[in-house]
Scaffold this motif. Sequence first.
Motif, PDB file in Angstrom:
ATOM      1  N   GLU A   1      13.502  -8.666  -9.526  1.00 49.76           N
ATOM      2  CA  GLU A   1      12.668  -9.295 -10.548  1.00 49.76           C
ATOM      3  C   GLU A   1      12.937 -10.789 -10.650  1.00 49.76           C
TER       4      GLU A   1
ATOM      5  N   SER B   1      13.457 -12.754  -3.611  1.00 53.45           N
ATOM      6  CA  SER B   1      13.100 -11.544  -4.353  1.00 53.45           C
ATOM      7  C   SER B   1      13.304 -10.284  -3.525  1.00 53.45           C
TER       8      SER B   1
ATOM      9  N   VAL C   1      16.203 -15.900  -9.840  1.00 63.69           N
ATOM     10  CA  VAL C   1      16.563 -14.492  -9.720  1.00 63.69           C
ATOM     11  C   VAL C   1      18.077 -14.375  -9.541  1.00 63.69           C
TER      12      VAL C   1
ATOM     13  N   GLU D   1      12.001 -14.512 -12.622  1.00 66.11           N
ATOM     14  CA  GLU D   1      11.623 -14.983 -13.950  1.00 66.11           C
ATOM     15  C   GLU D   1      11.167 -16.425 -13.817  1.00 66.11           C
TER      16      GLU D   1
ATOM     17  N   LYS E   1       8.378 -12.266 -16.580  1.00 65.71           N
ATOM     18  CA  LYS E   1       9.010 -11.516 -15.503  1.00 65.71           C
ATOM     19  C   LYS E   1       7.996 -11.276 -14.390  1.00 65.71           C
TER      20      LYS E   1
ATOM     21  N   SER F   1      11.400  -6.743  -4.349  1.00 70.52           N
ATOM     22  CA  SER F   1      12.199  -5.651  -4.917  1.00 70.52           C
ATOM     23  C   SER F   1      13.076  -6.108  -6.082  1.00 70.52           C
TER      24      SER F   1
ATOM     25  N   ASN G   1       7.347  -9.115 -10.950  1.00 68.50           N
ATOM     26  CA  ASN G   1       7.791  -7.956 -10.185  1.00 68.50           C
ATOM     27  C   ASN G   1       6.795  -7.631  -9.079  1.00 68.50           C
TER      28      ASN G   1
ATOM     29  N   GLU H   1       2.511  -9.798  -7.960  1.00 71.38           N
ATOM     30  CA  GLU H   1       2.774 -10.803  -8.987  1.00 71.38           C
ATOM     31  C   GLU H   1       3.344 -12.086  -8.388  1.00 71.38           C
TER      32      GLU H   1
END
Length: 322
Positions: A80, A74, A152, A82, A88, A78, A90, A94
């Motif tokens: 996103e 990620s 990603v 899934e 999603k 920075s 972010n 998260e």
Amino acid sequence: MGFNYRVDNWFLGFERSIKPKKSGGGSHGFKPGTGITNLKAAGLKKPEVMIKIPKRTGNSSGMKGVKRHLEYISRNGSLELENQDGHKINGTKEIKETLSDWRKFGIPENSPKREALNLVLSMPPGTDPQAVKDAAREFAKEQFNGHQYVFVLHTDEQHPHVHLAVSMRDELGKRMNPRKNDLFHWRVRFAEKMREQGVDCAATKRQHRGKVQKGESAIVRNMQKRGAVSEVQKLQIQELLMAIKDNKRPLHPFLKEHLETKNIIMSEYANLAKELYRAGHKAEAKIISQLNRDVLRAEINTRIQDRFDNVIELVKEHELNR
């Protein structure tokens, strides 16, 4: 036994050991005609899909390893991510929440076992990145149902690729145990999903195309850009220097096995072409016949043999120009 059933079993179960693996399951859940579809694409020189399990670096076991990998793919939050439910993800907050969900599956913080399978699904430069991401989503949904996973899309290199991290344990606690041929089956499945996105492509083994040499890995290419040399390359250099010193061309370590495999594949292609022609599929028969000729003409040299030949050729040119 139908034509597609037989071809799919041969194509999906073929091993380098030259003993086709009995599947017992027909087309392994793939669409009938999967074998011919991919062989035709290879004969037409369509791009090959790639799925790799990147080499682990450092201590990547347990939840600590999963956390480290999710942060890496990620780009520290920075990009996103899934997950398997389409949610999603972010930012680092998260990601921490996602890791908490994974812990509910009983994954320990430290573990002697690998607790996440990390895959890279990629396509050649010029492929629509969104198509790669959408195909990866459908691939993961079908292949890893019941597992926690995140993926990603990366577009920072010429070839668009997706990083997919999957929990080794499913919701019932059962662990995956991927084998070598599973990786090939995943490639075939990913190619199927790419075609559904409108991207013509192939998923075949090197043996299906008569190839001996493996493609150079992204890790090795990146090391070369930095001017670094891998341990494998160091050994190859030493082997090459010894061969030049002794003026003795390096031997092919698997020449007998390769030639036996090549003969089996060519025989199968010849039979396929005949059957297709008799069934009225002349265009397909022509493509398989061309693929057969490609396998016949394919070089059987190893990379170290090619390098030795190049050095000897340079020496000869130098002597002629003296």
